[in-house]
Design a protein around this motif. Structure first.
Motif, PDB file in Angstrom:
ATOM      1  N   ALA A  80       0.935  -1.155  -0.025  1.00 57.81           N
ATOM      2  CA  ALA A  80      -0.020  -0.207  -0.108  1.00 57.81           C
ATOM      3  C   ALA A  80       0.843   1.318  -0.101  1.00 57.81           C
ATOM      4  CB  ALA A  80      -0.851  -0.075   1.237  1.00 57.81           C
ATOM      5  N   THR A  81       0.505   2.236  -0.848  1.00 58.72           N
ATOM      6  CA  THR A  81       1.127   3.472  -0.804  1.00 58.72           C
ATOM      7  C   THR A  81       0.254   4.598  -0.749  1.00 58.72           C
ATOM      8  OG1 THR A  81       2.740   2.593  -2.258  1.00 58.72           O
ATOM      9  CG2 THR A  81       2.808   5.062  -2.287  1.00 58.72           C
ATOM     10  N   ALA A  82       0.530   5.717  -0.143  1.00 60.80           N
ATOM     11  CA  ALA A  82      -0.079   6.860   0.040  1.00 60.80           C
ATOM     12  C   ALA A  82       0.756   8.064  -0.266  1.00 60.80           C
ATOM     13  CB  ALA A  82      -0.602   7.105   1.380  1.00 60.80           C
ATOM     14  N   ASP A  83       0.397   8.984  -1.399  1.00 60.23           N
ATOM     15  CA  ASP A  83       1.093   9.995  -1.564  1.00 60.23           C
ATOM     16  C   ASP A  83       0.378  11.365  -1.608  1.00 60.23           C
ATOM     17  OD1 ASP A  83       2.250   7.988  -3.873  1.00 60.23           O
ATOM     18  OD2 ASP A  83       3.933   9.132  -2.931  1.00 60.23           O
ATOM     19  N   TYR A  84       1.075  12.572  -1.097  1.00 62.62           N
ATOM     20  CA  TYR A  84       0.370  13.634  -1.040  1.00 62.62           C
ATOM     21  C   TYR A  84       1.271  14.872  -1.584  1.00 62.62           C
ATOM     22  CZ  TYR A  84      -1.132  18.116   1.104  1.00 62.62           C
ATOM     23  OH  TYR A  84      -1.740  19.617   1.186  1.00 62.62           O
ATOM     24  N   VAL A  85       1.094  15.625  -2.560  1.00 60.25           N
ATOM     25  CA  VAL A  85       1.627  16.707  -3.057  1.00 60.25           C
ATOM     26  C   VAL A  85       0.819  17.840  -2.977  1.00 60.25           C
ATOM     27  CG1 VAL A  85       2.735  17.269  -5.462  1.00 60.25           C
ATOM     28  CG2 VAL A  85       2.521  14.628  -5.003  1.00 60.25           C
ATOM     29  N   ARG A  86       1.788  18.817  -2.741  1.00 58.53           N
ATOM     30  CA  ARG A  86       1.158  20.197  -2.489  1.00 58.53           C
ATOM     31  C   ARG A  86       2.034  21.335  -3.325  1.00 58.53           C
ATOM     32  NH1 ARG A  86      -2.100  23.625   1.138  1.00 58.53           N
ATOM     33  NH2 ARG A  86      -1.959  25.571  -0.192  1.00 58.53           N
ATOM     34  N   ASP A  87       1.450  21.898  -4.270  1.00 58.56           N
ATOM     35  CA  ASP A  87       2.381  22.861  -4.985  1.00 58.56           C
ATOM     36  C   ASP A  87       2.137  24.202  -4.291  1.00 58.56           C
ATOM     37  OD1 ASP A  87       3.126  21.251  -7.099  1.00 58.56           O
ATOM     38  OD2 ASP A  87       1.476  21.631  -8.311  1.00 58.56           O
ATOM     39  N   PHE A  88       3.273  24.940  -4.210  1.00 57.92           N
ATOM     40  CA  PHE A  88       3.465  26.240  -3.936  1.00 57.92           C
ATOM     41  C   PHE A  88       3.841  27.340  -4.907  1.00 57.92           C
ATOM     42  CE2 PHE A  88       3.821  23.761   0.017  1.00 57.92           C
ATOM     43  CZ  PHE A  88       2.999  24.206   0.880  1.00 57.92           C
ATOM     44  N   SER A  89       4.067  28.417  -4.717  1.00 58.58           N
ATOM     45  CA  SER A  89       4.272  29.388  -5.996  1.00 58.58           C
ATOM     46  C   SER A  89       5.694  28.868  -6.405  1.00 58.58           C
ATOM     47  CB  SER A  89       4.423  30.803  -5.299  1.00 58.58           C
ATOM     48  OG  SER A  89       5.623  30.910  -4.414  1.00 58.58           O
ATOM     49  N   ASP A  90       6.751  28.760  -5.806  1.00 60.35           N
ATOM     50  CA  ASP A  90       7.989  28.153  -6.709  1.00 60.35           C
ATOM     51  C   ASP A  90       8.542  26.762  -6.134  1.00 60.35           C
ATOM     52  OD1 ASP A  90       8.181  30.601  -7.824  1.00 60.35           O
ATOM     53  OD2 ASP A  90       9.165  31.627  -6.236  1.00 60.35           O
ATOM     54  N   PHE A  91       7.710  26.175  -5.080  1.00 64.15           N
ATOM     55  CA  PHE A  91       8.201  24.966  -4.448  1.00 64.15           C
ATOM     56  C   PHE A  91       7.093  24.058  -4.452  1.00 64.15           C
ATOM     57  CE2 PHE A  91      10.765  28.009  -2.621  1.00 64.15           C
ATOM     58  CZ  PHE A  91      11.727  27.878  -2.951  1.00 64.15           C
ATOM     59  N   VAL A  92       7.328  22.448  -4.479  1.00 64.27           N
ATOM     60  CA  VAL A  92       6.481  21.603  -4.555  1.00 64.27           C
ATOM     61  C   VAL A  92       6.964  20.520  -3.219  1.00 64.27           C
ATOM     62  CG1 VAL A  92       5.799  19.271  -5.357  1.00 64.27           C
ATOM     63  CG2 VAL A  92       6.608  21.279  -6.812  1.00 64.27           C
ATOM     64  N   PHE A  93       6.101  20.375  -2.377  1.00 64.00           N
ATOM     65  CA  PHE A  93       6.074  19.485  -1.170  1.00 64.00           C
ATOM     66  C   PHE A  93       5.578  18.209  -1.455  1.00 64.00           C
ATOM     67  CE2 PHE A  93       4.099  17.797   2.514  1.00 64.00           C
ATOM     68  CZ  PHE A  93       5.313  17.830   3.245  1.00 64.00           C
TER      69      PHE A  93
END
Length: 133
Positions: free
Chosen positions: A19-32
């Motif tokens: 099982a895998t869970a991913d969370y991606v959040r884009d900011f103005s110049d960066f990616v979390f």
């Protein structure tokens, strides 16, 4: 009289689960990016029909968090493999000279040796990926 025939399939784990869970959040110049993964494997034999060579079922948890630029010029990642420090072996083999000493691992049986997996210890690290173009 009951006859039972063993095959190579009997040595393999019957069930495995990932099982895998991913969370991606884009900011103005960066990616979390945050990620977690879990792998579980059923019991298996190293040597078919030898009860002393049974590898018990085990589960491994991994996780990572990273921050990087949107164009992937660099990414800094904090990661952990086998986060819960689950001990498991890759195999158990018969060794006639093994006496099962007091310093044996938890799965040891007299006359058998464990082959620890390279992933059976917790690993925590930091990785920097950079592109020069």
């Amino acid at each position: 009289t009951e006859i039972y025939t063993l095959s190579l399939h009997d040595a393999l784990p019957i069930y495995t689960f990932n099982a895998t869970a991913d969370y991606v959040r884009d900011f103005s110049d960066f990616v979390f990016h945050a990620s977690a993964n879990y792998h579980w494997q059923d019991t298996s034999y190293t040597v078919v029909a030898d009860p002393n060579s049974i590898i018990p079922s085990y589960g491994i948890l991994g996780a990572s968090v990273s921050l990087g630029t949107k164009d992937s010029r660099w990414t800094l990642t904090l990661f952990a493999r086998n986060l819960l420090d689950q001990y498991f072996v890759a195999g158990i083999i018969k060794t006639p000279l093994d006496t099962g000493s007091a310093h044996s691992t938890p799965l040891s049986t007299i006359g058998y040796s464990n082959l620890p997996s390279i992933d059976s210890g917790r690993t925590v690290g930091i990785r920097l990926d950079a592109k020069f173009y």
